[in-house]
Design a protein around this motif. Sequence first.
Motif, PDB file in Angstrom:
ATOM      1  N   GLY A 194     -15.327  28.213  60.096  1.00 49.11           N
ATOM      2  CA  GLY A 194     -14.323  29.189  59.685  1.00 49.11           C
ATOM      3  C   GLY A 194     -14.666  29.841  58.350  1.00 49.11           C
ATOM      4  N   GLU A 195     -15.165  29.030  57.398  1.00 49.76           N
ATOM      5  CA  GLU A 195     -15.563  29.598  56.107  1.00 49.76           C
ATOM      6  C   GLU A 195     -16.715  30.584  56.266  1.00 49.76           C
ATOM      7  OE1 GLU A 195     -14.301  29.304  53.142  1.00 49.76           O
ATOM      8  OE2 GLU A 195     -12.702  27.910  53.682  1.00 49.76           O
ATOM      9  N   LEU A 196     -17.655  30.261  57.138  1.00 48.63           N
ATOM     10  CA  LEU A 196     -18.779  31.167  57.374  1.00 48.63           C
ATOM     11  C   LEU A 196     -18.313  32.492  57.978  1.00 48.63           C
ATOM     12  CD1 LEU A 196     -21.811  31.743  57.466  1.00 48.63           C
ATOM     13  CD2 LEU A 196     -21.898  30.559  59.675  1.00 48.63           C
ATOM     14  N   GLU A 197     -17.437  32.409  58.949  1.00 43.17           N
ATOM     15  CA  GLU A 197     -16.928  33.640  59.554  1.00 43.17           C
ATOM     16  C   GLU A 197     -16.094  34.448  58.554  1.00 43.17           C
ATOM     17  OE1 GLU A 197     -14.807  32.488  63.023  1.00 43.17           O
ATOM     18  OE2 GLU A 197     -16.595  31.844  64.127  1.00 43.17           O
ATOM     19  N   ALA A 198     -15.285  33.750  57.718  1.00 39.49           N
ATOM     20  CA  ALA A 198     -14.489  34.451  56.711  1.00 39.49           C
ATOM     21  C   ALA A 198     -15.381  35.149  55.690  1.00 39.49           C
ATOM     22  CB  ALA A 198     -13.539  33.480  56.024  1.00 39.49           C
ATOM     23  N   SER A 199     -16.475  34.488  55.291  1.00 41.57           N
ATOM     24  CA  SER A 199     -17.375  35.106  54.318  1.00 41.57           C
ATOM     25  C   SER A 199     -18.025  36.358  54.888  1.00 41.57           C
ATOM     26  CB  SER A 199     -18.444  34.102  53.895  1.00 41.57           C
ATOM     27  OG  SER A 199     -19.260  33.732  55.011  1.00 41.57           O
ATOM     28  N   LYS A 200     -18.365  36.330  56.164  1.00 40.14           N
ATOM     29  CA  LYS A 200     -18.933  37.529  56.794  1.00 40.14           C
ATOM     30  C   LYS A 200     -17.919  38.672  56.803  1.00 40.14           C
ATOM     31  CE  LYS A 200     -22.141  34.998  59.789  1.00 40.14           C
ATOM     32  NZ  LYS A 200     -22.524  34.692  61.192  1.00 40.14           N
ATOM     33  N   GLN A 201     -16.668  38.356  57.101  1.00 39.71           N
ATOM     34  CA  GLN A 201     -15.643  39.391  57.118  1.00 39.71           C
ATOM     35  C   GLN A 201     -15.374  39.944  55.713  1.00 39.71           C
ATOM     36  OE1 GLN A 201     -14.313  40.713  59.822  1.00 39.71           O
ATOM     37  NE2 GLN A 201     -15.488  39.349  61.171  1.00 39.71           N
ATOM     38  N   LEU A 202     -15.361  39.056  54.697  1.00 38.98           N
ATOM     39  CA  LEU A 202     -15.155  39.514  53.317  1.00 38.98           C
ATOM     40  C   LEU A 202     -16.316  40.401  52.856  1.00 38.98           C
ATOM     41  CD1 LEU A 202     -13.757  36.253  51.651  1.00 38.98           C
ATOM     42  CD2 LEU A 202     -12.502  38.366  52.163  1.00 38.98           C
ATOM     43  N   LEU A 203     -17.529  40.025  53.261  1.00 39.35           N
ATOM     44  CA  LEU A 203     -18.680  40.849  52.896  1.00 39.35           C
ATOM     45  C   LEU A 203     -18.580  42.238  53.520  1.00 39.35           C
ATOM     46  CD1 LEU A 203     -21.450  41.167  51.585  1.00 39.35           C
ATOM     47  CD2 LEU A 203     -22.455  40.120  53.641  1.00 39.35           C
ATOM     48  N   GLU A 204     -18.167  42.299  54.747  1.00 39.95           N
ATOM     49  CA  GLU A 204     -17.999  43.585  55.413  1.00 39.95           C
ATOM     50  C   GLU A 204     -16.889  44.401  54.752  1.00 39.95           C
ATOM     51  OE1 GLU A 204     -18.957  46.549  58.104  1.00 39.95           O
ATOM     52  OE2 GLU A 204     -19.990  44.664  57.649  1.00 39.95           O
ATOM     53  N   ALA A 205     -15.784  43.711  54.364  1.00 39.51           N
ATOM     54  CA  ALA A 205     -14.694  44.419  53.685  1.00 39.51           C
ATOM     55  C   ALA A 205     -15.143  44.949  52.330  1.00 39.51           C
ATOM     56  CB  ALA A 205     -13.496  43.487  53.520  1.00 39.51           C
ATOM     57  N   ALA A 206     -15.948  44.164  51.593  1.00 39.85           N
ATOM     58  CA  ALA A 206     -16.440  44.622  50.291  1.00 39.85           C
ATOM     59  C   ALA A 206     -17.325  45.849  50.445  1.00 39.85           C
ATOM     60  CB  ALA A 206     -17.199  43.497  49.600  1.00 39.85           C
ATOM     61  N   ARG A 207     -18.124  45.872  51.476  1.00 35.18           N
ATOM     62  CA  ARG A 207     -18.976  47.046  51.714  1.00 35.18           C
ATOM     63  C   ARG A 207     -18.133  48.285  52.028  1.00 35.18           C
ATOM     64  NH1 ARG A 207     -23.591  44.185  55.586  1.00 35.18           N
ATOM     65  NH2 ARG A 207     -24.649  43.014  53.907  1.00 35.18           N
ATOM     66  N   MET A 208     -17.100  48.108  52.813  1.00 33.35           N
ATOM     67  CA  MET A 208     -16.245  49.246  53.144  1.00 33.35           C
ATOM     68  C   MET A 208     -15.497  49.760  51.920  1.00 33.35           C
ATOM     69  SD  MET A 208     -16.774  49.892  56.298  1.00 33.35           S
ATOM     70  CE  MET A 208     -15.379  50.972  56.626  1.00 33.35           C
ATOM     71  N   LEU A 209     -14.991  48.845  51.068  1.00 38.51           N
ATOM     72  CA  LEU A 209     -14.290  49.275  49.853  1.00 38.51           C
ATOM     73  C   LEU A 209     -15.237  49.906  48.857  1.00 38.51           C
ATOM     74  CD1 LEU A 209     -11.894  46.211  49.313  1.00 38.51           C
ATOM     75  CD2 LEU A 209     -11.282  48.495  50.142  1.00 38.51           C
ATOM     76  N   GLY A 210     -16.498  49.463  48.826  1.00 39.03           N
ATOM     77  CA  GLY A 210     -17.465  50.051  47.915  1.00 39.03           C
ATOM     78  C   GLY A 210     -17.788  51.494  48.257  1.00 39.03           C
ATOM     79  N   LYS A 211     -17.682  51.850  49.528  1.00 40.37           N
ATOM     80  CA  LYS A 211     -17.954  53.230  49.923  1.00 40.37           C
ATOM     81  C   LYS A 211     -16.823  54.165  49.509  1.00 40.37           C
ATOM     82  CE  LYS A 211     -20.737  51.861  53.931  1.00 40.37           C
ATOM     83  NZ  LYS A 211     -20.872  51.907  55.411  1.00 40.37           N
ATOM     84  N   GLN A 212     -15.596  53.686  49.411  1.00 37.72           N
ATOM     85  CA  GLN A 212     -14.437  54.491  49.040  1.00 37.72           C
ATOM     86  C   GLN A 212     -13.745  53.830  47.846  1.00 37.72           C
ATOM     87  OE1 GLN A 212     -13.639  57.418  50.274  1.00 37.72           O
ATOM     88  NE2 GLN A 212     -15.232  57.411  51.865  1.00 37.72           N
TER      89      GLN A 212
END
Length: 274
Positions: A194-212
Motif C-alpha cells: 500500500g505504501e508503494l502504491e501511495a508513493s507512486k500516486q503522490l509522485l504522479e500528483a506532484a508532477r501534475m501540480l508542478g505543471k500548473q
Amino acid sequence: MIIDFIYFQILIVILLVMLFASTFRILREYQRGVIFLLGRFYKIKGPGLILVIPFVQQMVRVDLRIITMDVPSQDIISKDNVTVKVNAVLYFRVLDPQKAIINIENYLEATSQLAQTTMRSVLGQHELDEILSARDTLNADLQRILDQSTDNWGIKVSAVEIKHVDLDESMIRAIARQAEAERSRRAKVIHATGELEASKQLLEAARMLGKQPEAIQLRYLQTLTEITNDNSKIIIFPLPLEFGKMLQSPNQPQILDPKSPLAASLNDDTPDIT
C-alpha cells in the motif's frame, strides 16, 4: 419288536427329510457361494436357489457388498519428527470370491492389518503440514497402495479417508504461534504494498501540480477550508516554500522563481515607478 421297527423307519424318514432340506440353499442377490467338491474348488454359485450335495460338497458364503472398516488410531512420526495419532476409514468389497477364500485365510483381518501398516508407512514420509492440509493427496496414495496390495486377494479398495489427526497440546500452541506469525507477515507485506502504491500516486500528483503552479495555491485554499471546519482554536495556515527559504537567511537576498505564485503576487503588488 414291531414298535422298534416303526421307530427306526420314522428316524430314517426324518434323516432323509433333513438331508433333502440341506441339499437346497438360497443365496441372496449380494451373496455368492464358493463350492468345494471333496476338498477341491469346484465352482462359484449364486444368487438364488442352488444345489449342494451333502457330505460331498461344501459351500462358503461370501458377501459382495461394500464393507466399511474403521482403521484404529495409529501413532505416527512424521518426516519432521512430530508424533501424531491418525485414524481413518476404509471402504472395500470382494470382487473375486474364489481368491478371497482360497488365497487368504481371513480377508477382513488381513485387510485391516494391511491398512494400519500402510497408513503408518505412507504418512511417515510426509511432514505435519502436509498431513493436515493435503489430505486428498494422502487419501489417494493410500487407496492406490492398498488396492495394489489386495488385488491378489480378490478385493477392491474403493476409498480411504483420514478422519482425525490428534496433536499434542504443545504442538497445537506452536501451530497457533506459527499461524499468528504468518498473519503478521502478510499484514506487513500488504502495508508495504500500500505504501508503494501511495508513493507512486503522490509522485504522479506532484508532477501534475508542478505543471500548473496555480493548482498549488488552490490546494492551499482547500486545506485552509478543511481546517476552519474544525472547532479547534488552533489554525495552521500553510505557507509557500519560498517563505521558508527567505526566513532561513534573512540577510541574503533571495531570488524567487518568476513562475511561482508568490513572485507573481509580488509583481502585481509592486508599484510602477516611472
